[in-house]
Design an enzyme around this catalytic site. Structure first.
Site, PDB file in Angstrom:
ATOM      1  N   CYS A 117       0.803  -1.219   0.000  1.00  0.00           N
ATOM      2  CA  CYS A 117       0.000   0.000   0.000  1.00  0.00           C
ATOM      3  C   CYS A 117       0.842   1.279   0.000  1.00  0.00           C
ATOM      4  CB  CYS A 117      -0.950  -0.001   1.191  1.00  0.00           C
ATOM      5  SG  CYS A 117      -2.070  -1.426   1.208  1.00  0.00           S
ATOM      6  N   HIS A 259      -3.205   7.007   1.597  1.00  0.00           N
ATOM      7  CA  HIS A 259      -3.678   5.695   1.168  1.00  0.00           C
ATOM      8  C   HIS A 259      -5.058   5.462   1.766  1.00  0.00           C
ATOM      9  CE1 HIS A 259      -4.249   1.479   0.751  1.00  0.00           C
ATOM     10  NE2 HIS A 259      -3.944   1.208   2.000  1.00  0.00           N
ATOM     11  N   ASN A 289     -10.256  -0.366  -0.128  1.00  0.00           N
ATOM     12  CA  ASN A 289      -8.797  -0.312  -0.115  1.00  0.00           C
ATOM     13  C   ASN A 289      -8.270  -0.984  -1.379  1.00  0.00           C
ATOM     14  OD1 ASN A 289      -6.062  -0.826   0.284  1.00  0.00           O
ATOM     15  ND2 ASN A 289      -6.281  -1.347   2.442  1.00  0.00           N
TER      16      ASN A 289
END
Length: 334
Positions: A117, A259, A289
């Site tokens: 990520c 993020h 996500n």
């Protein structure tokens, strides 16, 4: 952060793409025991895009890349380097060269970069070094992941979080300024067990005294509580370090672009930095996500909606498996 070469970095185009198929929280409750209220209250996520069986990471990454090239007003033939930030390549040997061929960037070198990520931020800093040294003039940076391949769809702690998609930016050499103002990258392998997608091999004896471990990968496993604690502690700190390197203060930030892991993390980081919520870019309600894709997808949407304007100062940070985390302070535009 000083740049001795005199060659700067400009951000000239953005693009994004996601699968058409959408799984909202109501339908998620048919997959695993959960509810829209349970998911939304804990994460801020209401739906996620999921790749169909015949769709590939290459497909979405190439579409996002082409959209970014179109905005920048250049062709794929102008690209010198392609960096693909991903943890879920179509091919374990890498997918960047497949994307290179798909968009017709025949001159470009291409490679994958894996930092989960944090991948897009790590990729941005990597791309900038090639530009600042004069090695390349035009770099296409892509963040793309198809996490649905590696989710345990019986684990409601993780399966509700993740979605699929791709985002891209064009970074080009500039002689009139440097838009990457400062950065800070960090890693701590002692925390790697917090979030894993680990290989699991079964012993196979080939001949006497020679055996190997052959197998595939376990689904994503995550200690959500520890990841949350890690993020709200480390992300504000790394942003402040990047701001120091940029010789800027928190008050000079126009947008906070993190993020897109969990809305509670975004809110907590903004609070710790004393940034108002209207400066926080968030689209996780619609995407979940998407790992390395989350920052460039959110960036592209903000640019195309004209919320984010040329010259705006963006504090961006990625954080996740590894554990890795990093921040980049940059200005959008040429």
């Amino acid at each position: 952060m000083s740049n001795q070469s005199g060659i700067g970095v400009a951000f000239t185009g953005s693009g994004s793409a996601a699968p058409e198929a959408v799984l909202d929280n109501e339908n998620m409750s048919r997959v695993v025991e959960t509810s829209d209220e349970w998911i939304a209250s804990r994460t801020g996520i209401h739906q996620r895009h999921l790749a169909a069986p015949g769709e590939s990471l290459k497909q979405f990454a190439a579409q996002a890349a082409q959209n970014a090239l179109n905005m920048a007003g250049i062709s794929a033939a102008d690209v010198d380097l392609i960096i693909l930030a991903t943890s879920t390549a179509d091919d374990l040997f890498g997918s960047a060269s497949q994307i290179q061929m798909a968009i017709g960037a025949h001159r470009a070198a291409a490679f994958d970069l894996t930092a989960a990520c944090s991948g897009f931020v790590f990729g941005m800093v990597t791309a900038a070094q090639y530009i600042r040294t004069g090695a390349y003039q035009t770099v296409l940076l892509i963040g793309a992941d198809v996490l649905s391949r590696w989710v345990d769809w019986g684990d409601r702690r993780t399966c509700v979080l993740f979605g699929d998609g791709a985002g891209a930016v064009v970074m080009q050499a500039s002689s009139v300024g440097d838009r990457l103002l400062g950065f800070e990258l960090r890693s701590d392998g002692s925390l790697s067990n917090y979030l894993t997608l680990a290989h699991e091999g079964q012993p196979r004896e080939l001949v006497d005294d020679v055996a190997i471990g052959q197998g595939s990968y376990q689904p994503i496993q995550m200690n959500g509580q520890e990841v949350y604690r890690f993020a709200v502690r480390k992300v504000p700190e790394v942003i402040e370090k990047a701001l120091f390197r940029a010789n800027l203060t928190v008050e000079q930030i126009d947008w906070l672009l993190l993020h897109q892991a969990n809305q509670r993390i975004l809110d907590a980081v903004a609070d710790r930095l004393a940034l108002p919520k209207e400066k926080v870019i968030s689209n996780m309600a619609r995407y979940g996500n998407t790992s390395a894709a989350s920052i460039p997808i959110a960036l592209d949407e903000a640019v195309r909606a004209e919320h984010l304007k040329p010259g705006d100062v963006i504090a961006s940070a990625g954080f996740g498996a590894g554990m890795s985390w990093g921040a980049a302070i940059f200005q959008w535009g040429k």
